[in-house]
Each structure stands twice: as structure tokens, then as C-alpha cells.
Design a protein around this motif. Structure first.
Motif, short mmCIF file in Angstrom:
data_model
loop_
_atom_site.label_atom_id
_atom_site.label_comp_id
_atom_site.label_asym_id
_atom_site.label_seq_id
_atom_site.Cartn_x
_atom_site.Cartn_y
_atom_site.Cartn_z
N VAL A 114 -24.34 -69.36 11.60
CA VAL A 114 -23.48 -68.60 10.69
C VAL A 114 -22.05 -68.67 11.18
O VAL A 114 -21.80 -68.64 12.39
N PRO A 115 -21.09 -68.75 10.25
CA PRO A 115 -19.69 -68.57 10.64
C PRO A 115 -19.42 -67.10 10.94
O PRO A 115 -20.14 -66.23 10.45
N ARG A 116 -18.39 -66.86 11.69
CA ARG A 116 -17.99 -65.47 11.96
C ARG A 116 -16.49 -65.39 12.17
O ARG A 116 -15.89 -66.28 12.77
N SER A 117 -15.88 -64.31 11.65
CA SER A 117 -14.46 -64.05 11.93
C SER A 117 -14.31 -62.65 12.51
O SER A 117 -14.22 -62.47 13.71
N GLY A 118 -14.35 -61.62 11.64
CA GLY A 118 -14.15 -60.26 12.12
C GLY A 118 -15.45 -59.53 12.43
O GLY A 118 -15.43 -58.43 13.00
N GLY A 119 -16.59 -60.06 12.01
CA GLY A 119 -17.87 -59.41 12.28
C GLY A 119 -18.11 -58.14 11.46
O GLY A 119 -18.95 -57.32 11.80
N HIS A 120 -17.36 -57.98 10.34
CA HIS A 120 -17.42 -56.72 9.60
C HIS A 120 -18.34 -56.75 8.38
O HIS A 120 -18.28 -55.84 7.55
N SER A 121 -19.12 -57.77 8.23
CA SER A 121 -20.03 -57.80 7.08
C SER A 121 -20.90 -56.54 7.09
O SER A 121 -21.51 -56.21 8.11
N TYR A 122 -20.98 -55.86 5.96
CA TYR A 122 -21.80 -54.65 5.87
C TYR A 122 -23.27 -54.97 6.12
O TYR A 122 -24.04 -54.09 6.50
N ALA A 123 -23.67 -56.20 5.85
CA ALA A 123 -25.07 -56.58 6.07
C ALA A 123 -25.21 -57.40 7.36
O ALA A 123 -26.20 -58.10 7.56
N ALA A 124 -24.21 -57.34 8.23
CA ALA A 124 -24.21 -58.07 9.50
C ALA A 124 -24.54 -59.54 9.30
O ALA A 124 -25.33 -60.13 10.05
N CYS A 125 -23.92 -60.14 8.30
CA CYS A 125 -24.26 -61.53 7.95
C CYS A 125 -23.74 -62.55 8.95
O CYS A 125 -24.11 -63.72 8.88
N SER A 126 -22.87 -62.15 9.86
CA SER A 126 -22.38 -63.12 10.85
C SER A 126 -23.13 -62.98 12.17
O SER A 126 -22.66 -63.47 13.21
N THR A 127 -24.28 -62.32 12.14
CA THR A 127 -25.12 -62.22 13.34
C THR A 127 -26.55 -62.59 12.96
O THR A 127 -27.18 -61.90 12.16
N ILE A 128 -27.04 -63.69 13.51
CA ILE A 128 -28.43 -64.11 13.27
C ILE A 128 -29.00 -64.64 14.58
O ILE A 128 -28.23 -65.01 15.48
N PRO A 129 -30.31 -64.71 14.71
CA PRO A 129 -30.89 -65.34 15.90
C PRO A 129 -30.73 -66.86 15.82
O PRO A 129 -31.67 -67.58 15.54
N GLY A 130 -29.53 -67.31 16.03
CA GLY A 130 -29.21 -68.73 15.95
C GLY A 130 -27.85 -68.94 16.59
O GLY A 130 -27.49 -68.23 17.54
N LEU A 131 -27.08 -69.89 16.06
CA LEU A 131 -25.76 -70.18 16.62
C LEU A 131 -24.68 -69.48 15.79
O LEU A 131 -24.63 -69.63 14.56
#
Ligand SMILES: Cc1cc2nc3c(=O)[nH]c(=O)nc-3n(C[C@H](O)[C@H](O)[C@H](O)COP(=O)(O)OP(=O)(O)OC[C@H]3O[C@@H](n4cnc5c(N)ncnc54)[C@H](O)[C@@H]3O)c2cc1C
Length: 502
Positions: A114-131
Motif C-alpha cells: 500500500v502507498p502511504r503519506s500521512g497515515g490518516h485514512s479513517y479505515a487505516a488503508c495505508s497499513t496492511i500486513p505487507g509492504l
């Protein structure tokens, strides 16, 4: 001088969660998935990315992967804990070439990313068990006095924009939280206090540089070969189509604004709210506003609090004529004239990681019946074990001058965006409150006669997210998705992806 008033959205939790600011060393990676990647493979990735690969127990790992919503992943407290939701590694590419290398590597070893910038997704979409491919090494903002064009890197946060534009007369549409990432904000539409006058954030995008699922880097504009992608990226949602590495935005000139804050904790909640809603709807496009009604349990004696903040791009006399009369009985009322960028300090909110769910509902019209029902519902919180409020963003104006099919952001007829928010402290999700929040959402939707929701406020438990986010644009969005990412390499977790119908 900027006033001392700050409206920290999650200030109540700040002290309780302050310890999270200190990086803790954990071994958080899911053991099975981690074991599948050989040391040679990790080394291969590290060779391709400046700064290498950051994995537990590197103390930077938590800071770079912890989501703002801890509901889905809360880094474990003990060094030995294994969390199956933890990412395996994070990389911070510094340019499109390195982004492409990380994407290709993840595909090669079969690891989701997943891409990530601010980490503020309400559904935590930039955090997964991956890269996690973190855009934080691409945070430059370029503005020049002679040109309205602003160029930003793909990992820019709101605060970077504020700092870079502070001493200029350039403005863009932005939100209030300094640590929200700009790329995802724009990819989901982008609402802010200037939107009624200048459109949603994505309406002012001139071009975007994207790294595609196949590793190619392209610049998409309204007039080039990637115009379909350009259409889709403006509303298709962060993490969904490609990795954004650069944006070109058309700014607008800014001068002084009236920044205002009003707070009611006494009086007739329904009457106050009806008056505010009507006065704000009738106000000129230069008015931006956001208000909230706190929720309480049924037997609470005192009225529910109403808070209103906003900005008016015009003179104090015009502001008073438009709204002043509706604010005179506030228990606290503070209007102040400030240079635009000083006003943003007046508004900014600190995000403190906590547990929450936000749902949302665009409303073309908020009737008196709807207001009364909203006030009634806000007095039915099951218990004080979770907190809630209904936030209302004033929309309309220039947003609705753009046709719904002009960009993937389809919500082009609303006057309001309603946003029931639920927050809790304990690890366990408060099921009774979750059900209550859903009933509030559904009850208001039934009165309004609409179900469309804001894709930048992702609702991980919505029954039909793609339909409520993209509505009549969904079919075209699916086509663009199939063209550029047919294998759904870019698929945010928790049901937030663009589906492919065939
Ligand atoms: C405190 C707070 C205040 C907010 N205020 C507003 C507001 O005023 N107006 C508004 O419109 N929204 C607001 N939001 C919502 C916000 O716009 C979205 O949550 C946005 O997705 C957050 O982006 P991020 O980069 O911080 O989050 P992330 O979690 O890093 O990313 C969100 C999604 O975008 C993807 N993504 C991140 N970077 C990129 C990239 N470079 N290229 C492609 N995909 C990427 C991620 O994979 C993820 O799916 C707010 C959110 C919070 C928590």
C-alpha cells in the motif's frame, strides 16, 4: 497575532495517548508472511531504495506505519508480541524510479503493498500486513510569486503546504489537519473551508505524475493520452489507481479573511441548529463552515453542545450581514480578521491516534424534519463508554458548478456533508455504539433520501462502498481501473477498492 483558540479534534485523548509519540521497539511482523520473504529478497529491495528497508525492531518502523485509527492496528506494547495486522516492512522511495522498484519487487515476491503519506485514512488503508511504500521522502512544495501554479511532491502533508505558502498570497483548497497527506486528499476529492468559492481540492489539479501498476511513470492531464486516468484520479480515492509522486495545482490569491468560532452550551438546540443551517445555506460562496452537535445519553439534563467554526473571504461588514444575526446568542463567539495563512493556524487540528469510525452522507437539502431528527438522535447514545458527535460541513457553491461526470468525484449537488463520528478508548469495539451509529446514519439517509458518502471518509463497514462513493461514475471508473490496474495491484484494504465487474 494568532488567537490562542485551537480546536483539537481529539484533544481529550491527547494525554492518554501521549506515550504513543515515543517510538517503541516491537517485533510486530506477522510471522508466516515474513518467513516467506528471504533475507536475499529483502537485501535486493534495500539495494534499490535510498534509505533501505525499515523493519522491526528499527524504532522508526512504528512511526512510519502506525495508522491514525488504531482500531485496525495498534502496535503491541510488549517487545515480544506478534500482531498479525502489522506491516512487514516500510520503504521510503525518493522518486518515481524507486517507487517503481518497490512496486515491482512486491509483485515479484508476491507481497501486497500500500502507498502511504500521512497515515490518516479513517479505515487505516495505508497499513496492511505487507509492504508499506511511504511517500514521505517526496515532500517538496514549489511556489513562485509570478505564477499561480504550485508544484508538490507526492508525499506532501498539509503542514508542508502551510509552511511553503505562508508568506505568499497563494492558496489551495486544503483541510484543517496539518498531518493529512495531500495526495490522498486530492484523490478522494478534498473538502475544505474554501471549497464553496474555489471547488473541491481536485478541481484545481492541472496535472499529476503517477507510477502505474506496471512500473511506468506517466504525467496525466486533461488533454493528453492519460486523460481518462486524470479523470479517475480526481475522486477515485487514494491507493486505488496508481502511486502519485507529483502534483501541479492552480492556486487562488488570498488576502485577509474573517475567521470565526461560536459555541453554544445552553439554549434550544433544535432552534439554534435550524437557524444556523438556514443562515449558512443562504450565505455567499465566500463562506466556509463546519459545525458539530455533541451526542449524549438519553437522560442528560443539559442541552447538547453546538460548535461552529468557519471562514469568510470578505469584509467584516459583509460577514455580519450574512451570518452575524445567527450568532448573537452564542455562549462564546469569536470573530477575528486575519491574513489567510494566519487564519489556518487558528483552525488547525492536531490528530492524535485513537479508535474511531466515521460515516458520512451528502445531503442536497437538510429539512427542518431532518434537523429535529438529528437533534433527537444525538440524545440517544447508548452509554458514555464511547463519545460521538454529528459534524456538518457546509458544501455547495462552486463544487456544484462542475458536472458530476466531469471528474470521478461525483457529489455535485449537495448543500451539506453530514458526518456521524464515534470514538472510543478501549481495545474492544463497542458493538452497541457501532449499531447505534449505523442507525443514525441510516435514519438520516432515510429522511434525506440519499445514501452517497464521501470516499475520503472511508467507512470500513459500509454494505456497498463503491456505490455510495462513486454512484453514476462507477462504471467508467471500473473501466479506467481495468485499463491501468487490471490485476488490482492498487487495492486498499477493508473494502475500499474500486471493484472490477468482469
Ligand atoms: C484528523 C483528520 C482530518 C481530516 N480532515 C479532512 C478535511 O478537512 N478534508 C478532507 O477532504 N479530508 C479530511 N480528512 C480525510 C483525509 O483526506 C483522508 O483520510 C486521506 O485519505 C488521508 O490521507 P493520508 O495521506 O493522511 O492517509 P494515508 O492513510 O497515508 O493514505 C490514505 C489512502 O491513500 C493512499 N495513498 C497515500 N499516499 C498516496 C500516494 N502518494 N499515491 C497514491 N495513494 C496514496 C493510501 O494507500 C490509502 O489508501 C481528515 C482525516 C483526518 C484523520
Amino acid at each position: 497575532m494568532a488567537p490562542q483558540v485551537r480546536f483539537s479534534r481529539r484533544a481529550l485523548l491527547a494525554s492518554a495517548l501521549a506515550t504513543l509519540a515515543t517510538p517503541r521497539i516491537v517485533r510486530g511482523a506477522a510471522p508466516e508472511a515474513s518467513a516467506k520473504i528471504s533475507d536475499a529478497a529483502w537485501n535486493d529491495l534495500a539495494r534499490q531504495i535510498t534509505g533501505g528497508v525499515i523493519r522491526p525492531p528499527d524504532p522508526r518502523f512504528i512511526v512510519l506505519t502506525r495508522p491514525e485509527n488504531l482500531r485496525f492496528y495498534d502496535p503491541p506494547d510488549t517487545p515480544d508480541a506478534i500482531d498479525p495486522n502489522a506491516p512487514l516492512a516500510v520503504v521510503r522511495p525518493r522518486d518515481p524510479k524507486e517507487v517503481a522498484a518497490a512496486l515491482m519487487w512486491a509483485e515479484h515476491v508476491g507481497l501486497p503493498m500500500v502507498p502511504r503519506s500521512g497515515g490518516h485514512s479513517y479505515a487505516a488503508c495505508s497499513t496492511i500486513p505487507g509492504l508499506v511504500i511511504h511517500a514521505g521522502a517526496m515532500r517538496q512544495v514549489r511556489a513562485s510569486a509570478g505564477s499561480p501554479m504550485i508544484e508538490t511532491g507526492g508525499g506532501v502533508l498539509n503542514g508542508d503546504v502551510f509552511s511553503a505558502l505562508k508568506n505568499t498570497n497563494h492558496g489551495i483548497v486544503h483541510g484543517r489537519c496539518t498531518t493529512v497527506g495531500l495526495s490522498a486528499f486530492l484523490m478522494g476529492g478534498g473538502i475544505g473551508l474554501s471549497m464553496r468559492e474555489f471547488g473541491v481540492g481536485c478541481d484545481r489539479v492541472e496535472a499529476v505524475e503517477l507510477v502505474l501498476a506496471n512500473g511506468r511513470t506517466v504525467v496525466a492531464t486533461a488533454g493528453n493520452d492519460y486523460k481518462d486516468l486524470f479523470w479517475a484520479v480526481r475522486g477515485g480515492g487514494g491507493g486505488n489507481l496508481a502511486f502519485a509522486t507529483r502534483w501541479w495545482l492552480r492556486s487562488f490569491p488570498v488576502g485577509k479573511v474573517i475567521a470565526f468560532y461560536a459555541h453554544w452550551w445552553s439554549g434550544d438546540t433544535k432552534a439554534i441548529l435550524r437557524r444556523l443551517v438556514r443562515a449558512l445555506e443562504a450565505s455567499p460562496e465566500q463562506m466556509g463552515a463546519q459545525m458539530s452537535i455533541s451526542a449524549s445519553v438519553a437522560d442528560t439534563k443539559s442541552p447538547n453542545e453546538i460548535k461552529l467554526i468557519g471562514q469568510f473571504n470578505g469584509s467584516r461588514a459583509k460577514f455580519d450581514a450574512a451570518l452575524g444575526g445567527a450568532l448573537t446568542d452564542a455562549d462564546k463567539y469569536l470573530p477575528v480578521e486575519l491574513p489567510y495563512w494566519d487564519a489556518q493556524e487558528f483552525f488547525d487540528i492536531e490528530a492524535v491516534p485513537n479508535r474511531y469510525r466515521e460515516t458520512s452522507l451528502f445531503a442536497d437539502r437538510v429539512s427542518d424534519e431532518c434537523i429535529d431528527e438529528a437533534c433527537r438522535l444525538m440524545r440517544t447514545l447508548p452509554s458514555p463508554q464511547a463519545r460521538s458527535r454529528l459534524t456538518m460541513f457546509l458544501t455547495g457553491g462552486q463544487i456544484n458548478k462542475v458536472k458530476p461526470e466531469a471528474t470521478a468525484f461525483v457529489h455535485r449537488s449537495s448543500q451539506w456533508l453530514l458526518n456521524p463520528i464515534l470514538e472510543w478508548d478501549q481495545q474492544q469495539t463497542p458493538e452497541a455504539h457501532m449499531k447505534w451509529q449505523r442507525d443514525v446514519q441510516d435514519g438520516l439517509a432515510a429522511i434525506i433520501g440519499q445514501t452517497s458518502s464521501y470516499q475520503n471518509f472511508p467507512d470500513p463497514d459500509a454494505a456497498n462502498p463503491a456505490e455510495i462513493y462513486w454512484g453514476s461514475n462507477l462504471t467508467r471508473l471500473e473501466r479506467v481501473k481495468a485499463t491501468y490496474d487490471g490485476h488490482r495491484i492498487f487495492t486498499p484494504p477493508r473494502n475500499q477498492g474500486i471493484p472490477l465487474s468482469s
